[in-house]
Design a protein around this motif. Structure first.
Motif, short mmCIF file in Angstrom:
data_model
loop_
_atom_site.label_atom_id
_atom_site.label_comp_id
_atom_site.label_asym_id
_atom_site.label_seq_id
_atom_site.Cartn_x
_atom_site.Cartn_y
_atom_site.Cartn_z
N ASP A 197 -8.12 21.63 5.83
CA ASP A 197 -9.33 22.47 5.73
C ASP A 197 -9.95 22.79 7.09
O ASP A 197 -10.64 23.79 7.23
CB ASP A 197 -10.37 21.81 4.80
N ILE A 198 -9.72 21.95 8.09
CA ILE A 198 -10.35 22.22 9.40
C ILE A 198 -9.31 22.45 10.51
O ILE A 198 -9.68 22.60 11.67
CB ILE A 198 -11.32 21.08 9.80
N ASN A 257 -12.19 15.61 14.79
CA ASN A 257 -12.66 14.51 15.64
C ASN A 257 -11.42 13.76 16.16
O ASN A 257 -10.67 13.20 15.36
CB ASN A 257 -13.54 13.59 14.79
N HIS A 265 -7.14 8.82 9.03
CA HIS A 265 -7.33 10.05 8.26
C HIS A 265 -6.02 10.83 8.07
O HIS A 265 -5.01 10.52 8.71
CB HIS A 265 -8.39 10.94 8.92
N GLY A 266 -6.06 11.83 7.21
CA GLY A 266 -4.91 12.68 6.97
C GLY A 266 -4.91 13.91 7.86
O GLY A 266 -5.57 13.93 8.91
N SER A 267 -4.18 14.94 7.42
CA SER A 267 -3.97 16.11 8.28
C SER A 267 -5.09 17.15 8.17
O SER A 267 -5.02 18.19 8.83
CB SER A 267 -2.63 16.75 7.92
N ALA A 268 -6.07 16.87 7.33
CA ALA A 268 -7.27 17.72 7.18
C ALA A 268 -6.99 19.21 7.29
O ALA A 268 -7.51 19.89 8.18
CB ALA A 268 -8.33 17.29 8.21
N LEU A 286 6.02 8.85 6.14
CA LEU A 286 5.25 7.63 6.42
C LEU A 286 5.93 6.42 5.79
O LEU A 286 6.11 5.38 6.42
CB LEU A 286 3.82 7.74 5.86
N ALA A 296 -0.88 12.94 11.92
CA ALA A 296 -1.01 12.88 10.46
C ALA A 296 -0.02 13.87 9.88
O ALA A 296 0.42 14.79 10.57
CB ALA A 296 -2.43 13.26 10.04
N VAL A 297 0.34 13.65 8.62
CA VAL A 297 1.31 14.55 7.99
C VAL A 297 0.76 15.11 6.68
O VAL A 297 -0.14 14.53 6.08
CB VAL A 297 2.66 13.83 7.70
N GLY A 298 1.34 16.23 6.26
CA GLY A 298 1.00 16.79 4.95
C GLY A 298 0.24 18.09 5.04
O GLY A 298 -0.27 18.46 6.10
N GLY A 299 0.20 18.78 3.90
CA GLY A 299 -0.54 20.04 3.85
C GLY A 299 -0.16 20.84 2.63
O GLY A 299 0.89 20.59 2.02
N GLU A 321 4.62 13.35 3.26
CA GLU A 321 4.13 11.97 3.19
C GLU A 321 5.27 10.96 3.08
O GLU A 321 5.09 9.77 3.39
CB GLU A 321 3.18 11.80 1.99
N GLU A 328 -1.90 4.97 14.49
CA GLU A 328 -2.30 6.27 13.93
C GLU A 328 -3.75 6.21 13.45
O GLU A 328 -4.26 5.13 13.13
CB GLU A 328 -1.40 6.63 12.74
P1 NAD Z 1 -7.87 13.92 4.98
O1 NAD Z 1 -8.11 12.61 5.62
O2 NAD Z 1 -6.91 14.81 5.65
O3 NAD Z 1 -9.26 14.71 4.86
C1 NAD Z 1 -10.38 14.24 4.09
C2 NAD Z 1 -11.67 14.90 4.60
O4 NAD Z 1 -12.01 14.33 5.86
C3 NAD Z 1 -11.52 16.41 4.84
O5 NAD Z 1 -12.73 17.04 4.51
C4 NAD Z 1 -11.27 16.53 6.32
O6 NAD Z 1 -11.70 17.74 6.89
C5 NAD Z 1 -12.05 15.33 6.87
N1 NAD Z 1 -11.41 14.78 8.07
C6 NAD Z 1 -10.27 14.04 8.11
N2 NAD Z 1 -9.97 13.71 9.37
C7 NAD Z 1 -10.93 14.26 10.14
C8 NAD Z 1 -11.16 14.29 11.54
N3 NAD Z 1 -10.35 13.68 12.43
N4 NAD Z 1 -12.24 14.96 12.00
C9 NAD Z 1 -13.08 15.56 11.15
N5 NAD Z 1 -12.93 15.57 9.82
C10 NAD Z 1 -11.85 14.93 9.33
O7 NAD Z 1 -7.43 13.63 3.48
P2 NAD Z 1 -6.97 14.65 2.33
O8 NAD Z 1 -7.76 15.90 2.42
O9 NAD Z 1 -6.97 13.85 1.11
O10 NAD Z 1 -5.44 14.96 2.67
C11 NAD Z 1 -4.99 16.10 3.40
C12 NAD Z 1 -3.50 15.95 3.66
O11 NAD Z 1 -3.28 14.82 4.49
C13 NAD Z 1 -2.68 15.72 2.39
O12 NAD Z 1 -1.47 16.42 2.51
C14 NAD Z 1 -2.45 14.21 2.39
O13 NAD Z 1 -1.29 13.85 1.70
C15 NAD Z 1 -2.32 13.96 3.86
N6 NAD Z 1 -2.61 12.57 4.28
C16 NAD Z 1 -1.88 12.10 5.32
C17 NAD Z 1 -2.16 10.85 5.83
C18 NAD Z 1 -1.38 10.38 7.02
O14 NAD Z 1 -0.67 11.17 7.63
N7 NAD Z 1 -1.47 9.10 7.38
C19 NAD Z 1 -3.19 10.07 5.28
C20 NAD Z 1 -3.95 10.60 4.24
C21 NAD Z 1 -3.66 11.87 3.76
#
Ligand code: NAD
Length: 362
Positions: free
Chosen positions: A287-288, A295, A282-285, A94, A75-78, A91, A279
């Motif tokens: 926060d965790i 996961n 989900h994104g790069s999360a 992608l 995943a990318v971004g932050g 992003e 892929e």
């Molecule tokens: P996110 O999917 O990263 O996270 C959303 C929520 O889901 C967060 O609380 C996160 O902790 C949780 N989460 C996500 N994946 C998880 C996992 N594998 N295990 C446990 N918890 C998980 O979306 P966001 O917070 O809106 O975006 C964060 C960054 O990711 C941003 O920079 C965004 O642009 C980027 N992004 C990238 C992609 C990609 O690379 N395909 C897709 C979406 C968002």
């Protein structure tokens, strides 16, 4: 059958490298089970690409993708890159990969694992046994149509506009993907449009019907997008394959993914004529990230899809799904899918548990 492959691996940012590391363990286990030779070529994209070269999609990384038999992305971004110029944001990598590699079909399965039925926000009887696939057109439609922009009209008022446009070949090739994958599933395709209001999607319906004449073994139905959004929460098990446009697919696939409980469980494949990328959804999360809380199962399940769609091997995909099911059946959970009475494990332990189950499968 071919037994030597090259895979381009783009771990990316945040939890990307953590979940990809676990997926690689699974990939290597399958490699040795099937006696294959898989070369992994890792390269930076996203924020990692920007840090390394000043570009989110470095030329060398794109070349690595073009030489590979398949691509695996984390995943990318932050937050670190949120203030840089839009054209250099992680992003953009992608979009660059999708357009440079012609990845026009996005496949997103939404399958509920029996052990996680209670993680869904919907009632058990609505989601138990759910197994559907959204096939979304990814490189056309209103997200790319021209003209687009913001200008001032004849009355001096500012206005914003986009163009919904689909050519016949664009609709034909995505329909073909949907019908072909339906053949490997339950042979049902529901094409979703707004043919009662939008001419472009009336045309979409016409072309899908024409294409269907080559697939008489597949049951084809049509549904308006508003009804589909409702049916997905009312009775999602009526669907096998949902075929739809870029924007409708964007929205419906997110809705479908939430039926299964967690964003950390869902894999995806983006396919083109020549290339394919896998892929987690989900994104790069951020926060965790770095806390062993991610996961890895969505990325691990993406590896299963890679074997199925790029290497034409169905078995490893089934093994991966079975291994994930067994681990969940043992009550092992990462934090995002944790519930009372279950045992919480970290990212790496979850990867190891899946590998251990895979090794037991003959
Ligand atoms: P996110 O999917 O990263 O996270 C959303 C929520 O889901 C967060 O609380 C996160 O902790 C949780 N989460 C996500 N994946 C998880 C996992 N594998 N295990 C446990 N918890 C998980 O979306 P966001 O917070 O809106 O975006 C964060 C960054 O990711 C941003 O920079 C965004 O642009 C980027 N992004 C990238 C992609 C990609 O690379 N395909 C897709 C979406 C968002």
């Amino acid at each position: 059958m071919k037994s030597e492959f090259e895979i381009a691996v783009f771990p990316g940012d945040g939890i990307g490298p953590e979940v990809v590391a676990e997926a690689i363990k699974v990939l290597k286990t399958i490699e040795s089970k099937l006696n294959l030779k898989i070369t992994i070529n890792e390269a930076p994209v996203g924020g990692a690409g920007y840090e390394a070269t000043g570009q989110p999609l470095p030329d060398a990384s794109l070349d690595t993708a073009k030489k590979a038999d398949a691509i695996l992305l984390g995943a990318v971004g932050g937050p670190k890159w949120e203030t840089i110029d839009f054209s250099l944001r992680p992003e953009r990598a992608l979009l660059g990969l999708r357009s440079s590699l012609g990845l026009y079909a996005n496949l997103r399965p939404a399958r509920i694992f029996p052990a996680l039925v209670d993680a869904s926000t919907l009632k058990r009887e609505v989601v138990e046994g759910l197994d559907l696939l959204v096939v979304r057109e990814l490189t056309g439609g209103i997200y790319f149509g021209e003209p687009r922009g913001i200008d001032t009209n004849e009355k001096g008022e500012r206005q914003g506009f986009n163009t919904l446009i689909y050519s016949e070949p664009e609709i034909e090739r995505i329909s073909k993907i949907a019908f072909d994958v339906a053949r490997k599933r339950n042979s049902k395709v529901c094409s979703v449009d707004k043919a009662n209001v939008l001419e472009a999607t009336g045309f979409w319906r016409e072309v899908v019907i024409n294409m269907h004449s080559q697939y008489s073994d597949i049951e084809l139905s049509h549904m308006y997008v508003d009804n589909c959004a409702m049916q997905l929460v009312r009775n999602p098990k009526q669907f096998d394959v949902i075929l739809t446009t870029n924007m409708f697919g964007d929205i419906l696939s997110d809705e479908a993914s939430m039926l299964t409980g967690s964003i950390g469980m869902l894999p995806s494949a983006s396919l083109g004529e020549k290339y394919a990328m896998y892929e987690p959804i989900h994104g790069s999360a951020p926060d965790i990230a770095g806390k062993e809380l991610a996961n890895p199962l969505a990325t691990i399940l993406s590896v299963g899809m890679l074997f199925k769609y790029s290497f034409d091997r169905e078995e490893p995909n089934r093994w991966v799904e079975e291994a994930v099911e067994s681990v969940l059946g043992q009550g092992k959970r990462t934090a995002d899918i944790m519930s009372e009475g279950m045992m919480q494990v970290g990212t790496q332990e979850m990867g190891d548990l899946v590998v251990a189950e895979l090794e037991k499968i003959n």
